[in-house]
Design a protein around this motif. Structure first.
Motif, PDB file in Angstrom:
ATOM      1  N   THR A 195      37.749  34.199  35.607  1.00 47.12           N
ATOM      2  CA  THR A 195      38.813  33.294  36.011  1.00 47.12           C
ATOM      3  C   THR A 195      39.131  33.423  37.495  1.00 47.12           C
ATOM      4  OG1 THR A 195      40.476  34.919  35.421  1.00 47.12           O
ATOM      5  CG2 THR A 195      39.893  33.329  33.743  1.00 47.12           C
ATOM      6  N   ALA A 196      38.542  34.402  38.151  1.00 48.82           N
ATOM      7  CA  ALA A 196      38.849  34.600  39.566  1.00 48.82           C
ATOM      8  C   ALA A 196      37.981  33.728  40.474  1.00 48.82           C
ATOM      9  CB  ALA A 196      38.691  36.061  39.944  1.00 48.82           C
ATOM     10  N   LEU A 197      36.956  33.102  39.881  1.00 50.59           N
ATOM     11  CA  LEU A 197      36.095  32.219  40.669  1.00 50.59           C
ATOM     12  C   LEU A 197      36.249  30.802  40.143  1.00 50.59           C
ATOM     13  CD1 LEU A 197      32.855  34.383  40.747  1.00 50.59           C
ATOM     14  CD2 LEU A 197      34.543  34.141  42.547  1.00 50.59           C
ATOM     15  N   ASN A 198      36.390  29.859  41.058  1.00 47.79           N
ATOM     16  CA  ASN A 198      36.491  28.458  40.649  1.00 47.79           C
ATOM     17  C   ASN A 198      35.145  28.002  40.099  1.00 47.79           C
ATOM     18  OD1 ASN A 198      36.782  25.696  40.442  1.00 47.79           O
ATOM     19  ND2 ASN A 198      38.006  25.538  42.298  1.00 47.79           N
ATOM     20  N   PRO A 199      35.112  27.637  38.798  1.00 44.85           N
ATOM     21  CA  PRO A 199      33.817  27.302  38.196  1.00 44.85           C
ATOM     22  C   PRO A 199      33.158  26.061  38.788  1.00 44.85           C
ATOM     23  CG  PRO A 199      35.633  26.852  36.674  1.00 44.85           C
ATOM     24  CD  PRO A 199      36.212  27.579  37.849  1.00 44.85           C
ATOM     25  N   ARG A 200      33.917  25.280  39.554  1.00 41.75           N
ATOM     26  CA  ARG A 200      33.359  24.055  40.128  1.00 41.75           C
ATOM     27  C   ARG A 200      32.932  24.223  41.584  1.00 41.75           C
ATOM     28  NH1 ARG A 200      32.573  21.890  35.818  1.00 41.75           N
ATOM     29  NH2 ARG A 200      34.266  21.295  34.440  1.00 41.75           N
ATOM     30  N   GLN A 201      32.976  25.445  42.081  1.00 38.11           N
ATOM     31  CA  GLN A 201      32.526  25.660  43.459  1.00 38.11           C
ATOM     32  C   GLN A 201      31.286  26.528  43.458  1.00 38.11           C
ATOM     33  OE1 GLN A 201      35.850  27.402  45.540  1.00 38.11           O
ATOM     34  NE2 GLN A 201      37.003  25.489  45.552  1.00 38.11           N
ATOM     35  N   THR A 209      51.443  41.787  47.895  1.00 36.27           N
ATOM     36  CA  THR A 209      50.795  40.582  48.412  1.00 36.27           C
ATOM     37  C   THR A 209      51.793  39.473  48.720  1.00 36.27           C
ATOM     38  OG1 THR A 209      50.444  39.886  46.141  1.00 36.27           O
ATOM     39  CG2 THR A 209      48.588  40.929  47.265  1.00 36.27           C
ATOM     40  N   MET A 244      42.316  40.576  47.719  1.00 33.52           N
ATOM     41  CA  MET A 244      42.508  41.036  46.353  1.00 33.52           C
ATOM     42  C   MET A 244      41.252  40.760  45.524  1.00 33.52           C
ATOM     43  SD  MET A 244      45.887  40.827  44.265  1.00 33.52           S
ATOM     44  CE  MET A 244      45.984  41.318  42.559  1.00 33.52           C
ATOM     45  N   ARG A 280      33.820  37.610  48.572  1.00 29.32           N
ATOM     46  CA  ARG A 280      34.876  36.696  49.032  1.00 29.32           C
ATOM     47  C   ARG A 280      35.966  37.489  49.752  1.00 29.32           C
ATOM     48  NH1 ARG A 280      37.971  33.269  44.615  1.00 29.32           N
ATOM     49  NH2 ARG A 280      38.497  35.364  43.907  1.00 29.32           N
ATOM     50  N   LEU A 292      53.506  37.687  46.424  1.00 30.45           N
ATOM     51  CA  LEU A 292      53.675  36.696  45.368  1.00 30.45           C
ATOM     52  C   LEU A 292      55.045  36.823  44.711  1.00 30.45           C
ATOM     53  CD1 LEU A 292      50.171  36.780  43.668  1.00 30.45           C
ATOM     54  CD2 LEU A 292      51.218  34.814  44.769  1.00 30.45           C
ATOM     55  N   ARG A 350      51.650  42.446  43.113  1.00 30.57           N
ATOM     56  CA  ARG A 350      52.217  41.123  43.404  1.00 30.57           C
ATOM     57  C   ARG A 350      53.275  41.211  44.503  1.00 30.57           C
ATOM     58  NH1 ARG A 350      51.280  37.137  39.772  1.00 30.57           N
ATOM     59  NH2 ARG A 350      53.238  36.084  40.169  1.00 30.57           N
ATOM     60  N   TYR A 399      40.083  40.677  41.372  1.00 26.43           N
ATOM     61  CA  TYR A 399      40.779  40.585  40.088  1.00 26.43           C
ATOM     62  C   TYR A 399      40.019  41.234  38.939  1.00 26.43           C
ATOM     63  CZ  TYR A 399      43.834  37.288  42.388  1.00 26.43           C
ATOM     64  OH  TYR A 399      44.731  36.707  43.232  1.00 26.43           O
ATOM     65  N   GLN A 400      40.762  41.357  37.841  1.00 31.53           N
ATOM     66  CA  GLN A 400      40.206  41.975  36.641  1.00 31.53           C
ATOM     67  C   GLN A 400      39.128  41.114  35.983  1.00 31.53           C
ATOM     68  OE1 GLN A 400      43.180  42.783  33.686  1.00 31.53           O
ATOM     69  NE2 GLN A 400      41.739  43.779  32.330  1.00 31.53           N
ATOM     70  N   MET A 401      39.454  39.822  35.821  1.00 29.76           N
ATOM     71  CA  MET A 401      38.527  38.959  35.110  1.00 29.76           C
ATOM     72  C   MET A 401      37.742  38.117  36.110  1.00 29.76           C
ATOM     73  SD  MET A 401      39.370  39.730  32.033  1.00 29.76           S
ATOM     74  CE  MET A 401      38.629  38.478  31.026  1.00 29.76           C
TER      75      MET A 401
END
Lengths: 552, 272
Positions: A368-374, A327, A361, A432, A329, A324, A363-365
């Motif tokens: 949750t790292a991808l927007n489910p609506r895209q 990057t 970056m 991505r 953050l 973090r 991610y682990q999961m």
């Protein structure tokens, strides 16, 4: 070793169906299983193999949306399939108990541990509340919990993850059940904490001669505990044999694959101090903004071009916090982050687009790292248009190229993340990141949410991409097998400090730093005697010095 | 869109039919209605007859005509008001959730203060100062309603904002508007849409309440809420005239909610 006695549980022709897409689909296809008194049976397989479903079915129970279609489940002379609820309720928790994967999610945070411990025995009328409390102390001490007299009076959030998991084993033991079903009880834990829980489970099942079904995806763990192992895949039995036999002479190809030790790369020459992509110097950081509670202290780190640095440590060691800070953050209190010879502004907001583009970056999961609506098109396309202004046909062409690079078919461009498997999602995350043409990719535990074989594929892909594109990786992980498989250099962190760093060979060959040694020796091996040997070597009880094992 | 409509369940089609019917009535009221909106055509509270399909109201105006005209005011005002309150509430809520810190603190406290004052009293005070034009009515109700929307959208956005894909977008360097519009909004839709259906109906009732107190839509303009109120006395004589506008409100409410339910089902990807 447990004393193995008469037949206790017999499952025959078990067929379980799940409700998906408006119809019932068979997910477990006629499994036979027997368990004798005092025997530990290991169920192993990837997710979707039906391990947990079978484990729960042993109690005559299914998750919502599932049903037992046919078969017979006989526990100590009682047929559980189709038995009325009050009969099953008498047996569950009393004679068959269940230990879930995440103790943190399974305890009621509003009640003290001992109250939750006492619930089952009091409910089943086995003992009074005060008797249960006395018994609890005995069980707690057998599970090697610190301060067994008083630990029960704590709330779940007041004990560490490993202690909580042991408290859950204690709960399962409360009624002295004949069978305990362990459903991946150590998956969410660090290697060092995992040992404590494994040792405790092994000890208590032996002392009470309790039979157990141990569910896991990790063959090395089940090797330590199980007398017999069943390998499952897609709801079918692949192979069944006693533990030592299956480890020594696996018959099926699939089992052999699970057993195979991972070696993924040739060592690359150490290229000295030239070609440094990222350099972190004298860095410290805290979440409170004051110097009193440092989460990171005195961090110095270099990542070279085209190389992989593995950042290892337990949870709470500050690995992800370091990511973090790098990057932007979390702006650091002190110290600098130099990228490609330029010093980066500490906060994300003041960094230039080009700097952001260079550092990506994963991610682990992946869920949750991808927007489910895209759709995949937008997920990969956005960095292309955002950084390079690519549009229309040109963008489409590049997206297809990227899909090809991550070995997914072109048709996936129109898919939503919900229509992909875990491994495919992680590939999209990689694409991505690649879309930005980065020179550094930070991989935060990218394989820990994936099944072993899928994880291996992802590591291979990352490896290939590095060879082709010359991108550097900062690979954050707690899994030492992954580290061994892919890293050039290793950085070991403990409580916000770097305790050891250097090229892989040096770190992995003795003499080690004390903590590195603890980490390395805690990784389960495929040898059934490994745990006993380790516990004997460590003498007393393996208490790690890490922050996860608070004993205050 | 058309394909989606084809797969829609019967309940959703019913809802769409109801809403279309209402909009049709509202648009073509002058053409369909047998009489003028404020025209007195007969005796007070006449029963249903060939001349007066639904009878007449407390002043002898044709009730069927009034209901058609009422649809215009009621639907348009309620829809515009709800939409406006959602735009304001969602933008505020999302800003608070994504920017956090001072923005969140100040917006949230302002909303808290506004919500501490009973909504009807607040509306009465403001309307008696600025006057009871339709524009004022819309703005005041929308603003008051947006506090509820703010709370909901802030809570939903907080949950979405914590997910990794939002962080990934931040790391990419996306501006706040993109984060709100492309990353958070699509994932916050289901609860917001459900709330929209509910709020829409509440606004109806709120306008009716204001009209009752003389600060809503002013007579002789027809609106369903005030029609219920003005004719309420008829009930004591066993005349069911006020049930007609009340029924119209219920009818439209059910229609809107049927559509919302379906939308929710599609948007959330739930497959029961």
């Amino acid at each position: 070793m447990n004393h193995i006695g008469s037949k206790l549980l017999e499952i025959k022709g078990l067929v379980i169906e799940g409700f998906t897409d408006e119809k019932w689909v068979e997910i477990v296809h006629g499994i036979d299983l027997t368990l004798n008194r005092g025997e530990v049976l290991g169920l192993i397989g990837e997710s979707g193999a039906g391990k947990s479903t079978i484990g729960l079915a042993a109690m005559g129970y299914t998750r919502q949306g599932c049903r037992i279609a046919s078969g017979s489940i006989v526990f100590d002379g009682h047929q559980l399939f189709g038995a009325p609820d009050h009969v099953k309720r008498k047996i569950r928790g009393n004679r068959i108990a269940y230990v879930a994967q995440s103790a943190a999610a399974s305890f009621n945070p509003a009640h003290r541990l001992i109250k939750q411990y006492a619930e089952a025995p009091v409910q089943h009328g086995l003992m009074s509340y005060s008797e249960a409390k006395e018994k609890a102390v005995d069980i707690y001490s057998r599970l090697l919990l610190p301060d067994p007299e008083n630990i029960g009076y704590r709330y779940p959030h007041q004990v560490s993850g490993g202690q909580l998991q042991r408290a859950m084993v204690a709960m399962a033991m409360a009624c002295r059940p004949d069978i305990i079903v362990f459903d991946e009880p150590t998956t969410a834990l660090d290697v060092t904490t995992q040992i404590e829980v494994l040792a405790a489970i092994k000890q208590i099942t032996e002392q009470f001669n309790t039979a157990a079904i141990y569910i896991t995806h990790d063959l090395a763990i089940v090797a330590q505990l199980a007398d017999r192992i069943m390998v499952l895949r897609y709801g079918n039995l692949v192979e069944e044999n006693n533990a030592r036999e299956i480890l020594a002479h696996p018959k099926e190809e699939y089992t052999r694959k699970l057993l195979s030790v991972r070696t993924l790369r040739e060592d690359k020459a150490y290229n000295g101090d030239k070609d440094v992509a990222l350099e972190v110097s004298d860095l410290s950081a805290s979440y409170s903004g004051s110097g009193d509670e440092l989460v990171l202290e005195d961090i110095n780190l270099k990542i070279r071009r085209g190389r992989t640095v593995a950042l290892v440590g337990e949870s709470g060691s500050g690995k992800s916090t370091l990511a973090r800070v790098i990057t932007g953050l979390l702006p650091p209190l002190e110290g600098t982050v130099v990228f490609d010879g330029r010093q980066l502004p500490p906060a994300l907001k003041s960094r230039k687009k080009e700097d952001l583009q260079q550092m990506q970056m994963i991610y682990q999961m992946p869920d949750t790292a991808l927007n489910p609506r895209q759709k995949v098109r937008k997920i990969i396309g956005r960095p292309l248009s955002f950084y390079f202004g690519m549009k229309g046909k040109k963008q489409e062409k590049r997206i297809l190229e990227l899909l090809d690079m991550i070995e997914l078919p072109a048709g996936y461009i129109e898919r939503y993340p919900g229509e992909l498997s875990g491994g495919e999602k992680q590939r999209i995350c990689i694409a991505r990141a690649l879309a930005a043409n980065p020179s550094l990719i930070i991989c935060d535990e990218v394989t820990s949410a994936l099944d072993q074989l899928v994880a291996e594929e992802i590591l291979k892909l990352l490896q290939r991409l590095q060879n082709e594109l010359g991108v550097s990786y900062l690979f954050i992980t707690h899994d030492l097998n992954t580290v061994k498989a892919i890293s050039d250099e290793i950085v070991v962190m403990l409580q916000g400090r770097i305790v050891e760093q250097g090229v892989k060979k040096e770190i992995l060959t003795p003499p080690h730093h004390e903590y590195t040694d603890l980490l390395l020796s805690s990784v389960p091996e495929m040898d059934p005697d490994w745990l006993d040997q380790l516990l004997a070597d460590r003498g007393d009880f393996p208490v790690a010095s890490g922050p996860a094992v608070s004993t205050e | 869109m058309f394909k989606l409509l084809k797969q829609s369940p019967i309940s959703a089609r019913l809802g769409i039919a109801i809403v279309v019917m209402n909009i049709f009535a509202a648009l073509f009221a002058p053409l369909i209605a047998p009489y003028g909106e404020t025209e007195v055509v007969g005796d007070v509270w006449l029963p249903m007859s060939r001349d007066h399909l639904l009878g007449t109201d407390q002043l002898g105006r044709d009730l069927f005509t009034r209901i058609l005209y009422g649809a215009r005011n009621t639907i348009a005002i309620a829809f515009v008001t709800t939409l406006l309150s959602f735009v304001v509430g969602i933008i505020g809520g999302f800003l608070a959730a994504t920017l956090k810190g001072w923005t969140d603190l100040s917006l949230s406290r302002i909303v808290d203060v506004m919500m501490a004052i009973p909504i009807l009293i607040f509306a009465l005070t403001v309307l008696s100062v600025v006057g009871t034009s339709i524009l004022a009515l819309i703005l005041v109700i929308a603003l008051l309603d947006s506090t509820r929307v703010f709370r909901l959208s802030r809570a939903v956005a907080m949950d979405v904002e914590a997910l990794d894909f939002v962080e990934a977008a931040r790391l990419r360097g996306e501006k706040i508007w993109w984060l709100m519009r492309h990353e958070i909004l699509p994932n916050a839709m289901p609860p917001l849409v459900a709330e929209f259906g509910l709020r829409f109906c509440f606004v109806f009732l709120f306008i009716a309440a204001l009209s009752f107190l003389g600060l809503g839509i002013q007579p002789p303009t027809a609106d369903w809420g005030s029609m219920v109120r003005e004719n309420a006395g008829a009930i004591t004589f066993g005349i069911f005239i006020p049930l007609w506008p009340a029924g119209a409100i219920a009818f439209l409410t059910v229609g809107v909610n049927l559509i919302v339910d379906w939308f929710l089902h599609v948007a959330s990807g739930l497959k029961d």
